[in-house]
Write a protein that holds these residues in place. Structure first.
Motif, mmCIF file in Angstrom:
data_model
loop_
_atom_site.group_PDB
_atom_site.id
_atom_site.type_symbol
_atom_site.label_atom_id
_atom_site.label_comp_id
_atom_site.label_asym_id
_atom_site.label_seq_id
_atom_site.Cartn_x
_atom_site.Cartn_y
_atom_site.Cartn_z
ATOM 1 N N UNK A 10 9.242 14.253 6.606
ATOM 2 C CA UNK A 10 10.517 14.190 7.331
ATOM 3 C C UNK A 10 11.162 12.827 7.184
ATOM 4 N N UNK A 11 10.332 11.777 7.200
ATOM 5 C CA UNK A 11 10.856 10.409 7.068
ATOM 6 C C UNK A 11 10.130 9.709 5.920
ATOM 7 N N UNK A 12 10.492 10.025 4.682
ATOM 8 C CA UNK A 12 9.835 9.356 3.553
ATOM 9 C C UNK A 12 10.157 7.870 3.534
ATOM 10 N N UNK A 13 9.174 7.084 3.127
ATOM 11 C CA UNK A 13 9.377 5.641 3.077
ATOM 12 C C UNK A 13 8.394 5.000 2.133
ATOM 13 N N UNK A 14 8.526 3.677 1.983
ATOM 14 C CA UNK A 14 7.651 2.956 1.068
ATOM 15 C C UNK A 14 6.210 2.919 1.558
ATOM 16 N N UNK A 15 5.988 3.027 2.868
ATOM 17 C CA UNK A 15 4.627 3.039 3.414
ATOM 18 C C UNK A 15 4.460 4.241 4.352
ATOM 19 N N UNK A 16 4.869 5.388 3.863
ATOM 20 C CA UNK A 16 4.804 6.608 4.672
ATOM 21 C C UNK A 16 3.389 7.178 4.673
ATOM 22 N N UNK A 17 3.240 8.377 5.219
ATOM 23 C CA UNK A 17 1.910 8.984 5.329
ATOM 24 C C UNK A 17 1.263 9.149 3.954
ATOM 25 N N UNK A 18 2.031 9.545 2.952
ATOM 26 C CA UNK A 18 1.453 9.718 1.621
ATOM 27 C C UNK A 18 0.934 8.391 1.067
ATOM 28 N N UNK A 19 1.640 7.313 1.350
ATOM 29 C CA UNK A 19 1.189 5.983 0.923
ATOM 30 C C UNK A 19 -0.147 5.645 1.562
ATOM 31 N N UNK A 20 -0.272 5.907 2.866
ATOM 32 C CA UNK A 20 -1.497 5.553 3.593
ATOM 33 C C UNK A 20 -2.680 6.397 3.122
ATOM 34 N N UNK A 57 -3.832 5.093 -0.207
ATOM 35 C CA UNK A 57 -4.626 3.885 -0.009
ATOM 36 C C UNK A 57 -6.040 4.238 0.454
ATOM 37 N N UNK A 58 -6.139 5.174 1.400
ATOM 38 C CA UNK A 58 -7.459 5.594 1.891
ATOM 39 C C UNK A 58 -8.307 6.172 0.761
ATOM 40 N N UNK A 59 -7.691 6.954 -0.121
ATOM 41 C CA UNK A 59 -8.429 7.529 -1.234
ATOM 42 C C UNK A 59 -8.867 6.456 -2.231
ATOM 43 N N UNK A 60 -8.019 5.453 -2.468
ATOM 44 C CA UNK A 60 -8.408 4.378 -3.369
ATOM 45 C C UNK A 60 -9.683 3.701 -2.880
ATOM 46 N N UNK A 61 -9.781 3.457 -1.574
ATOM 47 C CA UNK A 61 -10.984 2.844 -1.012
ATOM 48 C C UNK A 61 -12.163 3.811 -1.071
ATOM 49 N N UNK A 62 -11.890 5.071 -0.734
ATOM 50 C CA UNK A 62 -12.938 6.082 -0.673
ATOM 51 C C UNK A 62 -13.577 6.324 -2.038
ATOM 52 N N UNK A 63 -12.776 6.306 -3.090
ATOM 53 C CA UNK A 63 -13.255 6.669 -4.416
ATOM 54 C C UNK A 63 -14.028 5.549 -5.108
ATOM 55 N N UNK A 64 -14.012 4.346 -4.570
ATOM 56 C CA UNK A 64 -14.705 3.244 -5.220
ATOM 57 C C UNK A 64 -16.200 3.554 -5.320
#
Length: 423
Positions: A169-179, A182-189
């Motif tokens: 509903x409110x896309x942004x540079x640090x929206x839910x998809x961004x977060x 980021x969580x997946x980047x940490x998780x996949x390490x």
């Protein structure tokens, strides 16, 4: 070697069907495969099946599983653009800890399939990764390497970093998809992960994302039981089902015919164009899947709505009754409907998108049209119904299924993969 397959559902939806078929094929070819299902619907597995277990195996567990599903949807509700995308984006914030389940503890290899809607959260995935066991993940859609969507619908932000998500509903540079990204980047390490794609298209797409390119990624198709899905006499099947034997039958099928991604609107327009071109011997349309008969009243030819087909025998009969199957998906991985139809010797018309061109050989076992082109879809139907060598097409379709998608072929590929991971 013990392998456990994890899937939210047992037989509801294409990913679940593919996972269950793989489990059965592996068992038949000597792999000790079990399957853990996260659904809260015991009626989805009405009869015991060898090696299949329900996580929600009593009333309390069912209520907890349903509660996790509800919490997942409620979490996303304030973020969703509108209700049309409600089930197209999974934030993976609720789930269960499977590390203490006996089948997980006993497994040598964990094989993930579609594990959303409250079955596994990102935290739950992390716990499985930390067990240190080899994990195979069959990507039935794009979710593994996006910030939450199952199909990007043209958005290419996942190539660098998800943001400005068109599902929100409110896309942004640090929206839910961004977060979530980021969580997946940490998780996949350092995750002990091997990615599997049923199609080369999705395999290559995964490699364009920072989330996918770090892992070994292979293309291994979903299997089909060619002893269950096989060609039979069309006239005999039609007589048994009460279908006409004196006119062509065109088949369309989907778990949910209302899903825009499945291209029903393109199919409708193509049928209108086809009607103008056909002088006589007009076809009838068969449709299976979730939907109401009234949804199809606007089609230009008579319609037989078969509803939801509950057995594979019923599904195989529908393919065998048809002259042609139309799969106008606008975005898809390796649709079960194409494989099933080919195995029954029924040629398929589809768009050049996703993994579909890897299954349909143009004018050999079916017909490929430009994505979204109702005109070319109508061209394909007209050619198949009026000009094509139907006997040759049907033979080629069956040969494609036997050579590329049979249980023996696919089980062998997974056996080699599992063996390499267990060494």
């Amino acid at each position: 070697m013990k392998v456990v397959q994890l899937s939210t559902y047992h037989t509801a939806g294409g990913a679940a069907v593919a996972a269950t078929r793989l489990h059965r094929a592996l068992q038949r070819y000597g792999i000790d495969s079990s399957m853990l299902i996260g659904t809260s619907k015991r009626q989805e597995t009405p009869h015991p099946e060898d090696g299949v277990m329900l996580l929600a195996n009593n009333f309390l567990a069912e209520q907890m599983a349903f509660g996790r599903f509800v919490l997942e949807r409620l979490f996303f509700l304030p973020y969703e653009r509108d209700k049309s995308v409600r089930f197209q984006f999974s934030p993976a914030v609720t789930g269960t800890d499977l590390t203490f389940h006996p089948v997980i503890q006993q497994a040598d290899i964990i094989h993930l399939h579609w594990v959303h809607f409250g079955f596994l959260s990102l935290n739950g995935l992390g716990r499985l990764f930390r067990l240190g066991k080899p994990i195979v993940w069959t990507m039935h859609d794009m979710w593994a390497f996006t910030g939450g969507c199952h199909y990007s619908r043209g958005c290419d932000h996942f190539h660098t970093h998800c943001r400005q998500c068109p599902y929100l509903r409110w896309p942004g540079e640090r929206d839910l998809s961004y977060r979530i990204f980021e969580d997946k980047l940490r998780l996949y390490q350092n995750a002990p992960l091997t990615l599997i794609s049923p199609s080369r298209w999705l395999r290559d797409l995964a490699g364009t994302s920072p989330l996918g390119r770090a892992f070994r990624t292979l293309a291994i198709p979903n299997p089909i039981d060619t002893d269950l899905f096989y060609p039979t006499d069309r006239n005999e099947v039609r007589q048994r089902l009460g279908l006409p034997t004196d006119r062509p039958l065109i088949l369309f099928g989907s778990f949910n015919t209302a899903d825009p991604r499945k291209g029903f609107q393109s199919f409708t327009e193509a049928l209108r164009l086809l009607k103008v071109r056909l002088n006589d011997n007009h076809p009838e349309i068969m449709i299976f899947g979730k939907g109401q008969a009234g949804d199809f009243a606007h089609l230009p030819f008579p319609v037989r709505h078969l509803g939801i087909l509950t057995t594979e025998e019923q599904t195989a009969a529908a393919y065998n009754a048809a002259d042609v199957m139309v799969v106008p998906s606008l975005e898809d991985n390796l649709p079960n409907t194409v494989v099933e139809s080919l195995a029954c010797g029924t040629p398929v018309i589809g768009f050049r998108t996703g993994g579909i061109p890897e299954m349909i050989e143009h004018r050999q076992n079916g017909y490929l049209a430009a994505v979204g082109s109702a005109e070319e879809l109508a061209d394909g139907m007209h050619w198949l119904l009026t000009s094509a060598d139907s006997a040759q097409l049907r033979e080629q379709a069956r040969q494609t299924a036997e050579k590329r998608f049979s249980e023996a072929v696919v089980a062998q590929q997974f056996t080699e993969l599992y063996t390499s991971l267990g060494q």
